[in-house]
Design a protein around this motif. Structure first.
Motif, PDB file in Angstrom:
ATOM      1  N   HIS B  56      47.241 -51.201  -0.264  1.00  0.00           N
ATOM      2  CA  HIS B  56      47.428 -50.403  -1.478  1.00  0.00           C
ATOM      3  C   HIS B  56      48.848 -49.850  -1.446  1.00  0.00           C
ATOM      4  CE1 HIS B  56      43.139 -50.721  -2.126  1.00  0.00           C
ATOM      5  NE2 HIS B  56      42.922 -50.233  -0.918  1.00  0.00           N
ATOM      6  N   HIS B  57      49.669 -50.329  -2.334  1.00  0.00           N
ATOM      7  CA  HIS B  57      51.040 -49.844  -2.372  1.00  0.00           C
ATOM      8  C   HIS B  57      51.125 -48.590  -3.240  1.00  0.00           C
ATOM      9  CE1 HIS B  57      52.811 -53.107  -0.143  1.00  0.00           C
ATOM     10  NE2 HIS B  57      52.133 -53.977  -0.870  1.00  0.00           N
ATOM     11  N   ALA B  58      51.820 -47.612  -2.757  1.00  0.00           N
ATOM     12  CA  ALA B  58      52.103 -46.354  -3.461  1.00  0.00           C
ATOM     13  C   ALA B  58      50.902 -45.397  -3.477  1.00  0.00           C
ATOM     14  CB  ALA B  58      52.623 -46.580  -4.877  1.00  0.00           C
ATOM     15  N   GLY B  59      49.735 -45.882  -3.921  1.00  0.00           N
ATOM     16  CA  GLY B  59      48.648 -44.948  -4.190  1.00  0.00           C
ATOM     17  C   GLY B  59      47.711 -44.595  -3.054  1.00  0.00           C
ATOM     18  N   GLN B  61      43.838 -45.117  -1.093  1.00  0.00           N
ATOM     19  CA  GLN B  61      42.449 -45.169  -1.576  1.00  0.00           C
ATOM     20  C   GLN B  61      41.557 -44.351  -0.648  1.00  0.00           C
ATOM     21  OE1 GLN B  61      40.203 -48.958  -1.203  1.00  0.00           O
ATOM     22  NE2 GLN B  61      40.007 -48.911  -3.426  1.00  0.00           N
ATOM     23  N   ALA B  92      48.542 -45.242   1.678  1.00  0.00           N
ATOM     24  CA  ALA B  92      49.332 -46.285   1.034  1.00  0.00           C
ATOM     25  C   ALA B  92      50.125 -47.038   2.100  1.00  0.00           C
ATOM     26  CB  ALA B  92      50.281 -45.669   0.007  1.00  0.00           C
ATOM     27  N   ALA B 112      40.708 -44.602  -6.258  1.00  0.00           N
ATOM     28  CA  ALA B 112      42.117 -44.996  -6.193  1.00  0.00           C
ATOM     29  C   ALA B 112      42.983 -43.760  -6.425  1.00  0.00           C
ATOM     30  CB  ALA B 112      42.413 -46.052  -7.241  1.00  0.00           C
ATOM     31  N   ALA B 115      49.216 -43.129  -8.564  1.00  0.00           N
ATOM     32  CA  ALA B 115      50.624 -42.990  -8.163  1.00  0.00           C
ATOM     33  C   ALA B 115      51.477 -43.887  -9.038  1.00  0.00           C
ATOM     34  CB  ALA B 115      50.799 -43.360  -6.694  1.00  0.00           C
ATOM     35  N   ALA B 118      51.660 -47.881  -8.498  1.00  0.00           N
ATOM     36  CA  ALA B 118      50.593 -48.286  -7.576  1.00  0.00           C
ATOM     37  C   ALA B 118      50.200 -49.735  -7.835  1.00  0.00           C
ATOM     38  CB  ALA B 118      49.377 -47.373  -7.744  1.00  0.00           C
ATOM     39  N   SER B 119      49.936 -50.482  -6.760  1.00  0.00           N
ATOM     40  CA  SER B 119      49.481 -51.875  -6.900  1.00  0.00           C
ATOM     41  C   SER B 119      48.751 -52.283  -5.634  1.00  0.00           C
ATOM     42  CB  SER B 119      50.681 -52.804  -7.121  1.00  0.00           C
ATOM     43  OG  SER B 119      51.466 -52.883  -5.945  1.00  0.00           O
ATOM     44  N   ASN B 120      47.963 -53.346  -5.728  1.00  0.00           N
ATOM     45  CA  ASN B 120      47.256 -53.889  -4.566  1.00  0.00           C
ATOM     46  C   ASN B 120      47.843 -55.242  -4.205  1.00  0.00           C
ATOM     47  OD1 ASN B 120      45.530 -51.701  -4.586  1.00  0.00           O
ATOM     48  ND2 ASN B 120      43.949 -52.754  -5.766  1.00  0.00           N
TER      49      ASN B 120
END
Lengths: 135, 135
Positions: B56-59, B61, B92, B112, B115, B118-120
């Protein structure tokens, strides 16, 4: 209505919710499951316990019911009976309250929707007359 | 390890998770509990089902385990056995996977963390050899 749930909730029950006791009728317990990124709290209400009317400004809140039986009521709307597995989406700006039924413990996870300038405004208690009339 | 949980979860089970099936080994089910403000999904895994490694980029979980038994493993860390009531905070940027044990259904709510950007990122599957060695 009664349940086998005797105050032990799916998620950690935590300590007596002293910080917010002034905004509750009866005894509740609070355990923060997350305080970074998203605030997530597990709230356990003893039978008869409910919070005062309040408003989430800007952010809103989502309730995930895990144990026992309770109520959610938005201002000028009928009360909504809650059981495990129910999800309540409380929009920002809506005056409301939630809590246990008279006879049952109740537990929900509360997820605060993050928002710029989010705040909670606490209002009047739910009177015994109003609460006793729920069924 | 086994459990009475036979695939019905505390929160609505939803439909087969076809949209993400390409990132899972085995069959999972997805029900979105919230798609506004915060994305909250209920994910149910059949025994043996797990998702591929992902980031999980940025955000980040948060997982709230509600039913059955499962695993969470962050890259280069020991696997963590999961049971109802457990909470996993996935930062993240951390490569990881989660899923059921070999013998049990498993369900968690996934929240989630919102952010900017945010991306997966989905990566390689957890091999049968790696998974079979878990105990």
């Amino acid at each position: 209505m009664s349940t086998n749930f005797t105050g032990e909730s799916l998620f950690p029950k935590g300590e007596k919710n002293d910080a917010f006791a002034q905004y509750f009728m009866g005894t509740s317990y609070l355990s923060m499951l997350s305080t970074e990124g998203v605030n997530i709290g597990n709230v356990v209400f003893e039978p008869g316990c409910r919070n005062n009317c309040h408003v989430h400004h800007a952010g809103g809140q989502i309730l995930l019911v895990t144990d026992g039986y309770g109520w959610y009521q938005a201002w000028n709307e009928p009360p909504q009976a809650l059981k495990p597995g129910d999800v309540v989406n409380i929009p920002a700006g809506v005056k409301h309250w939630h809590g246990a039924t008279k006879d049952s413990w109740f537990a929900h996870v509360a997820i605060a929707i993050p928002a710029e300038g989010a705040s909670n405004e606490w209002l009047e208690p739910v009177t015994d007359e109003h609460y006793a009339a729920l069924a």
